[in-house]
Design a protein around this motif. Structure first.
Motif, short mmCIF file in Angstrom:
data_model
loop_
_atom_site.label_atom_id
_atom_site.label_comp_id
_atom_site.label_asym_id
_atom_site.label_seq_id
_atom_site.Cartn_x
_atom_site.Cartn_y
_atom_site.Cartn_z
N ALA A 46 9.48 10.37 -30.78
CA ALA A 46 8.04 10.28 -30.57
C ALA A 46 7.79 9.48 -29.29
O ALA A 46 8.18 8.33 -29.19
N ILE A 47 7.12 10.13 -28.33
CA ILE A 47 6.85 9.53 -27.03
C ILE A 47 5.33 9.47 -26.85
O ILE A 47 4.67 10.51 -26.82
N ASP A 48 4.81 8.24 -26.72
CA ASP A 48 3.36 8.08 -26.58
C ASP A 48 2.86 8.55 -25.22
O ASP A 48 1.73 9.02 -25.12
N GLY A 49 3.66 8.43 -24.18
CA GLY A 49 3.26 8.82 -22.84
C GLY A 49 3.78 10.18 -22.47
O GLY A 49 4.07 11.03 -23.32
N SER A 50 3.95 10.38 -21.18
CA SER A 50 4.43 11.65 -20.68
C SER A 50 5.94 11.63 -20.50
O SER A 50 6.55 10.58 -20.41
N VAL A 51 6.51 12.83 -20.45
CA VAL A 51 7.94 13.01 -20.18
C VAL A 51 8.04 13.75 -18.85
O VAL A 51 7.51 14.86 -18.72
N VAL A 89 17.51 21.17 -19.42
CA VAL A 89 16.53 20.21 -19.94
C VAL A 89 15.92 20.77 -21.21
O VAL A 89 15.51 21.93 -21.25
N VAL A 90 15.83 19.93 -22.26
CA VAL A 90 15.19 20.38 -23.50
C VAL A 90 14.45 19.23 -24.17
O VAL A 90 14.96 18.13 -24.31
N LEU A 91 13.20 19.50 -24.54
CA LEU A 91 12.43 18.64 -25.45
C LEU A 91 12.55 19.35 -26.79
O LEU A 91 11.91 20.36 -27.04
N ASN A 92 13.44 18.83 -27.62
CA ASN A 92 13.89 19.54 -28.81
C ASN A 92 12.93 19.40 -29.99
O ASN A 92 11.99 18.61 -29.98
N THR A 120 7.77 14.75 -29.90
CA THR A 120 6.38 14.87 -29.48
C THR A 120 6.18 14.04 -28.21
O THR A 120 6.79 12.99 -28.05
N ALA A 121 5.33 14.55 -27.33
CA ALA A 121 5.01 13.84 -26.10
C ALA A 121 3.58 14.15 -25.70
O ALA A 121 3.03 15.20 -26.08
N ASN A 122 2.99 13.26 -24.95
CA ASN A 122 1.64 13.49 -24.45
C ASN A 122 1.66 14.67 -23.47
O ASN A 122 0.90 15.61 -23.61
N CYS A 123 2.55 14.61 -22.48
CA CYS A 123 2.73 15.68 -21.50
C CYS A 123 4.22 15.90 -21.29
O CYS A 123 5.00 14.96 -21.40
N PHE A 124 4.61 17.12 -20.97
CA PHE A 124 6.01 17.42 -20.69
C PHE A 124 6.08 18.11 -19.34
O PHE A 124 5.64 19.24 -19.18
N TYR A 125 6.61 17.39 -18.34
CA TYR A 125 6.80 17.91 -17.00
C TYR A 125 8.29 18.03 -16.78
O TYR A 125 9.01 17.04 -16.86
N SER A 167 0.20 18.89 -23.12
CA SER A 167 0.17 19.78 -21.95
C SER A 167 1.58 19.85 -21.39
O SER A 167 2.43 19.02 -21.70
N ALA A 168 1.82 20.87 -20.56
CA ALA A 168 3.17 21.06 -20.00
C ALA A 168 3.10 21.73 -18.64
O ALA A 168 2.25 22.59 -18.41
N ALA A 169 4.01 21.30 -17.76
CA ALA A 169 4.24 21.96 -16.48
C ALA A 169 5.75 22.11 -16.38
O ALA A 169 6.48 21.13 -16.32
N LEU A 170 6.22 23.37 -16.39
CA LEU A 170 7.65 23.65 -16.49
C LEU A 170 8.08 24.57 -15.35
O LEU A 170 7.44 25.58 -15.09
N ALA A 171 9.19 24.19 -14.69
CA ALA A 171 9.71 25.00 -13.59
C ALA A 171 11.21 25.17 -13.76
O ALA A 171 11.92 24.20 -14.01
N GLY A 172 11.69 26.43 -13.66
CA GLY A 172 13.12 26.67 -13.78
C GLY A 172 13.44 28.14 -13.64
O GLY A 172 12.55 28.99 -13.63
#
Length: 171
Positions: free
Chosen positions: A111-116, A123-126, A130-135, A149-154
């Protein structure tokens, strides 16, 4: 992010954030010595390398550099900032943000209160995270947990989780 921005501006902002992340990681890797240094400063922040025991119950930030970090069942009061080859964070709680750069990054049941904000080859957020944002930027990027929210590049981007808000994908 405001909805009235054209896609090219959003893309430019995301690319700028990723560039800044890589620059900060490069600076951290060159500035941090290779000898072991573990310690807690007066603000409750911990500086550690892989030689040190696995930190847990940190009131402030965790700064870490080395080859492999396996952070299990830990409580970090604020941020995690780490760089290495393999980074694994499992069954943890983080009161702030997570900033990582590594070849392989796996965040599970955390559990992540801020962004990742992460950059790596894989890279995996499994599931269970949970996260506020996943970049994330990498060769393969997967979101299996949940984020607001999420911004993903790959080269390959997989979304097999939940995003409650905006999603931007460059694949």
């Amino acid at each position: 992010m405001p909805c009235n921005q054209v896609p090219s501006i959003r893309r430019h902002k995301a690319q700028a954030r990723i560039t800044i992340l890589f620059a900060l990681i490069a600076l951290a890797l060159t500035a941090l010595p290779t000898v072991s240094f573990a310690g807690t400063d007066t603000a409750g922040n911990v500086l550690a390398t892989e030689v040190d025991s696995t930190p847990s119950g940190i009131e402030g930030d965790l700064y870490w550099a080395g080859q492999s970090l396996n952070l299990d069942d830990a409580s970090i009061g604020r941020d995690i900032i780490a760089a290495g080859e393999n980074l694994s964070i499992r069954d943890c709680t983080v009161g702030g943000a997570v900033r990582l750069a590594a070849r392989t990054i796996d965040i599970a049941k955390t559990a992540i209160d801020g962004s990742v904000t992460v950059a790596g080859q894989h890279v995996v957020l499994n599931t269970g995270s949970t996260a506020n944002c996943f970049y994330a930027a990498g060769e393969t990027v997967a979101l299996r947990g949940s984020a607001k929210s999420a911004a993903l590049a790959g080269d390959t981007v997989t979304i097999d989780g939940t995003v409650d808000g905006d999603v931007e994908v460059w694949a």
